[in-house]
Design a protein around this motif. Structure first.
Motif, PDB file in Angstrom:
ATOM      1  N   ARG A  46       0.813  -1.225   0.000  1.00 38.32           N
ATOM      2  CA  ARG A  46       0.000   0.000   0.000  1.00 38.32           C
ATOM      3  C   ARG A  46       0.847   1.277   0.000  1.00 38.32           C
ATOM      4  NH1 ARG A  46      -3.421  -3.570   3.118  1.00 38.32           N
ATOM      5  NH2 ARG A  46      -5.453  -3.651   2.115  1.00 38.32           N
ATOM      6  N   GLY A  47       2.165   1.113   0.072  1.00 37.95           N
ATOM      7  CA  GLY A  47       3.039   2.283   0.036  1.00 37.95           C
ATOM      8  C   GLY A  47       3.246   2.952   1.380  1.00 37.95           C
ATOM      9  N   TYR A  48       2.830   2.308   2.471  1.00 42.91           N
ATOM     10  CA  TYR A  48       3.012   2.879   3.811  1.00 42.91           C
ATOM     11  C   TYR A  48       4.436   2.696   4.314  1.00 42.91           C
ATOM     12  CZ  TYR A  48      -2.121   2.698   3.908  1.00 42.91           C
ATOM     13  OH  TYR A  48      -3.447   2.829   3.616  1.00 42.91           O
ATOM     14  N   VAL A  49       5.142   1.741   3.742  1.00 41.89           N
ATOM     15  CA  VAL A  49       6.530   1.436   4.117  1.00 41.89           C
ATOM     16  C   VAL A  49       7.353   1.409   2.842  1.00 41.89           C
ATOM     17  CG1 VAL A  49       8.076  -0.322   5.069  1.00 41.89           C
ATOM     18  CG2 VAL A  49       5.848   0.077   6.124  1.00 41.89           C
ATOM     19  N   ARG A  50       8.483   2.090   2.876  1.00 41.76           N
ATOM     20  CA  ARG A  50       9.418   2.044   1.755  1.00 41.76           C
ATOM     21  C   ARG A  50      10.611   1.186   2.158  1.00 41.76           C
ATOM     22  NH1 ARG A  50       9.490   8.288   0.517  1.00 41.76           N
ATOM     23  NH2 ARG A  50      11.415   7.802  -0.572  1.00 41.76           N
ATOM     24  N   PRO A  51      11.318   0.621   1.181  1.00 37.04           N
ATOM     25  CA  PRO A  51      12.383  -0.338   1.479  1.00 37.04           C
ATOM     26  C   PRO A  51      13.585   0.268   2.208  1.00 37.04           C
ATOM     27  CG  PRO A  51      11.966  -0.201  -0.902  1.00 37.04           C
ATOM     28  CD  PRO A  51      11.101   0.801  -0.242  1.00 37.04           C
ATOM     29  N   PHE A  52      14.357  -0.639   2.815  1.00 35.23           N
ATOM     30  CA  PHE A  52      15.541  -0.251   3.574  1.00 35.23           C
ATOM     31  C   PHE A  52      16.503   0.590   2.753  1.00 35.23           C
ATOM     32  CE2 PHE A  52      16.120  -3.436   7.293  1.00 35.23           C
ATOM     33  CZ  PHE A  52      14.809  -3.270   7.659  1.00 35.23           C
ATOM     34  N   SER A  53      16.691   0.244   1.478  1.00 32.62           N
ATOM     35  CA  SER A  53      17.667   0.982   0.664  1.00 32.62           C
ATOM     36  C   SER A  53      17.332   2.461   0.627  1.00 32.62           C
ATOM     37  CB  SER A  53      17.729   0.415  -0.752  1.00 32.62           C
ATOM     38  OG  SER A  53      16.455   0.466  -1.372  1.00 32.62           O
ATOM     39  N   GLU A  54      16.065   2.803   0.567  1.00 35.21           N
ATOM     40  CA  GLU A  54      15.651   4.208   0.570  1.00 35.21           C
ATOM     41  C   GLU A  54      15.831   4.828   1.953  1.00 35.21           C
ATOM     42  OE1 GLU A  54      11.867   4.958  -1.365  1.00 35.21           O
ATOM     43  OE2 GLU A  54      12.184   3.220  -2.657  1.00 35.21           O
ATOM     44  N   MET A  55      15.572   4.032   2.999  1.00 32.19           N
ATOM     45  CA  MET A  55      15.773   4.526   4.358  1.00 32.19           C
ATOM     46  C   MET A  55      17.250   4.813   4.604  1.00 32.19           C
ATOM     47  SD  MET A  55      16.831   3.405   7.666  1.00 32.19           S
ATOM     48  CE  MET A  55      16.778   1.647   7.447  1.00 32.19           C
ATOM     49  N   TYR A  56      18.123   3.885   4.160  1.00 37.97           N
ATOM     50  CA  TYR A  56      19.552   4.098   4.321  1.00 37.97           C
ATOM     51  C   TYR A  56      19.997   5.364   3.600  1.00 37.97           C
ATOM     52  CZ  TYR A  56      20.388  -0.526   6.406  1.00 37.97           C
ATOM     53  OH  TYR A  56      20.400  -1.611   7.219  1.00 37.97           O
ATOM     54  N   ALA A  57      19.449   5.620   2.408  1.00 38.14           N
ATOM     55  CA  ALA A  57      19.794   6.834   1.658  1.00 38.14           C
ATOM     56  C   ALA A  57      19.372   8.084   2.428  1.00 38.14           C
ATOM     57  CB  ALA A  57      19.150   6.806   0.276  1.00 38.14           C
ATOM     58  N   ALA A  58      18.214   8.056   3.068  1.00 38.07           N
ATOM     59  CA  ALA A  58      17.753   9.200   3.865  1.00 38.07           C
ATOM     60  C   ALA A  58      18.679   9.435   5.050  1.00 38.07           C
ATOM     61  CB  ALA A  58      16.319   8.971   4.349  1.00 38.07           C
ATOM     62  N   VAL A  59      19.096   8.358   5.704  1.00 37.06           N
ATOM     63  CA  VAL A  59      20.010   8.482   6.845  1.00 37.06           C
ATOM     64  C   VAL A  59      21.347   9.055   6.384  1.00 37.06           C
ATOM     65  CG1 VAL A  59      21.314   7.201   8.590  1.00 37.06           C
ATOM     66  CG2 VAL A  59      18.906   6.671   8.194  1.00 37.06           C
ATOM     67  N   GLU A  60      21.874   8.549   5.287  1.00 35.75           N
ATOM     68  CA  GLU A  60      23.150   9.059   4.778  1.00 35.75           C
ATOM     69  C   GLU A  60      23.048  10.527   4.384  1.00 35.75           C
ATOM     70  OE1 GLU A  60      24.462   6.382   1.720  1.00 35.75           O
ATOM     71  OE2 GLU A  60      24.777   4.755   3.158  1.00 35.75           O
TER      72      GLU A  60
END
Length: 120
Positions: A46-60
Motif C-alpha cells: 500500500r506504500g506505507y513502508v518504503r524499502p531499507f535501501s531508501e531509508m539508508y539513503a535518507a540516513v546518509e
C-alpha cells in the motif's frame, strides 16, 4: 503501538515479506520487525513502508554515523523506522516516518554533531 490488521489475499511466504522491505543488508546492523509479516507485506504493497535501501539513503543524507540497529513498527497508525546509530562512540536514536522519511525524532549525546548541515 496500535496494531492494524489488514485482510490481504496474496501468494507469498512469511520469509519473503520482510525480504521485500529489507532489500539491502548492512553488516553489523541488527534488524528487528515488531509487526506480523502479513502486516508488513500489506503496508509495503500500500506504500506505507518504503524499502531499507531508501531509508539508508535518507540516513546518509541527514546524519553522520553508522546504523547499528533498525526496527520497523507501527506506532499510532504510522509506520516508523526506529534506528540506533553510533557516531563518535555516542549512541543516537532516530525515528523516521517509513513512508515519507520525515525525521520524527532524534535524541542522544552530541546530537548536533550527528546532524549533517544542508549546503546552500
Amino acid at each position: 503501538m496500535t496494531p492494524i490488521h489488514f485482510a490481504v489475499a496474496h501468494n507469498h511466504t512469511a520469509q519473503d515479506d520482510h525480504a521485500l522491505v529489507q532489500d539491502v543488508y548492512k553488516p553489523g546492523t541488527d534488524i528487528e520487525f515488531d509487526e506480523d509479516q502479513d502486516e508488513v507485506f500489506a503496508a509495503l504493497q500500500r506504500g506505507y513502508v518504503r524499502p531499507f535501501s531508501e531509508m539508508y539513503a535518507a540516513v546518509e543524507r541527514d546524519l553522520h554515523g553508522r546504523i547499528i540497529e533498525v526496527e520497523l513498527e507501527q506506532d499510532d497508525g504510522i509506520w516508523v523506522y526506529e534506528l540506533k546509530l553510533n557516531h563518535n562512540n555516542n549512541i543516537i536514536e532516530v525515528e523516521y516516518n517509513a513512508q515519507t522519511f520525515e525525521m520524527l525524532k532524534v535524541k542522544g549525546r552530541d546530537v548536533a554533531n550527528t546532524l549533517k548541515r544542508l549546503e546552500d
